[in-house]
Design an enzyme around this catalytic site. Structure first.
Site, PDB file in Angstrom:
ATOM      1  N   CYS A  27      -4.873  23.341  70.438  1.00  0.00           N
ATOM      2  CA  CYS A  27      -3.792  22.547  71.051  1.00  0.00           C
ATOM      3  C   CYS A  27      -4.163  21.061  71.031  1.00  0.00           C
ATOM      4  O   CYS A  27      -5.206  20.683  71.549  1.00  0.00           O
ATOM      5  CB  CYS A  27      -3.557  23.009  72.484  1.00  0.00           C
ATOM      6  SG  CYS A  27      -2.372  21.970  73.353  1.00  0.00           S
TER       7      CYS A  27
HETATM    8  N1  MHO Z   1       1.986  25.877  75.362  1.00  0.00           N
HETATM    9  C1  MHO Z   1       0.602  25.687  75.631  1.00  0.00           C
HETATM   10  C2  MHO Z   1      -0.073  24.805  74.597  1.00  0.00           C
HETATM   11  C3  MHO Z   1       0.606  23.539  74.320  1.00  0.00           C
HETATM   12  S1  MHO Z   1      -0.092  22.816  72.979  1.00  0.00           S
HETATM   13  C4  MHO Z   1       0.715  21.401  72.711  1.00  0.00           C
HETATM   14  C5  MHO Z   1       0.446  25.066  76.999  1.00  0.00           C
HETATM   15  O1  MHO Z   1       1.433  24.778  77.617  1.00  0.00           O
HETATM   16  O2  MHO Z   1      -0.677  24.894  77.444  1.00  0.00           O
HETATM   17  O3  MHO Z   1       0.206  23.691  71.876  1.00  0.00           O
END
Ligand code: MHO
Length: 205
Positions: A27
């Site tokens: 991420c």
């Molecule tokens: N959806 C996950 C990861 C976000 S990342 C920009 C979260 O909310 O932590 O992929």
């Protein structure tokens, strides 16, 4: 207090001759903050790369991966030092099952490519066992504003100061001061005096 003048003064005095390096390390919010903390990292931006889909977005990412792009001052920080940090941020014998979060070390020039090979030869890792993708960067697609400098979003002691300094979303994305503040609020050690000495968040109500 964080004042608009300190932001604009800091942003004015950054080096002009920068290089870029791009990594996929899960991420993209995490590496945006972790690398933003480093002395010599001047700007950070997050985006999508490594796939073929034209115009990817967070919702329709296609075969791309979340990546961070770093603008760094080669006088202060080398590509090998960035690789060092990248190898601290992931385990090269593992790999994400999701294409969105793949570990990828991109190279953007022949020089970076030979630095990567030299780095791996000197490293504790065996080339045969590495699952991290090693690729030439084809195209970097910038991500949506709400993903840029994610940690400082909603921190009003920061965003109010940028608004007062007349920074819009893309100006915040490109701001060296914002990269340092984003790292600071994410909990990283930032050796920029104004972050440590001048800025105290106002207390929560
Ligand atoms: N959806 C996950 C990861 C976000 S990342 C920009 C979260 O909310 O932590 O992929």
């Amino acid at each position: 207090m964080l004042t608009p003048t300190v932001i604009t003064d800091f942003d004015r005095q950054v080096p002009e001759d920068t290089k870029t390096a791009t990594f996929g390390l899960g991420c993209f919010w995490g590496p945006d903050a972790a690398f933003g903390a480093l002395d010599g990292v001047v700007r950070t931006r997050v985006g999508y790369a490594g796939g073929t889909k034209p115009d990817p977005s967070y919702e329709i990412i296609g075969d791309h991966t979340e990546v961070v792009q770093l603008e760094y001052d080669p006088e202060q920080l080398s590509f090998s030092e960035l690789l060092d940090r990248a190898f601290d941020e992931h385990h090269p014998y593992q790999q994400s099952g999701k294409r969105q979060y793949q570990q990828i070390l991109f190279t953007e020039t022949a020089e970076q490519y030979s630095q990567l090979l030299a780095y791996l030869d000197d490293s504790e890792f065996s080339r045969e066992r590495i699952n991290t993708r090693l690729e030439e960067l084809d195209q970097f697609h910038i991500a949506e504003d709400y993903h840029q400098k994610f940690n400082l979003r909603g921190k009003r002691w920061i965003t109010d100061a940028f608004a007062e300094a007349d920074y819009d979303d893309s100006a915040i994305r490109e701001s060296p001061a914002a990269a340092k503040l984003n790292a600071h609020v994410a909990g990283h050690d930032v050796s920029v005096p104004f972050v440590k000495q001048t800025y105290e968040p106002r207390s929560e109500q």
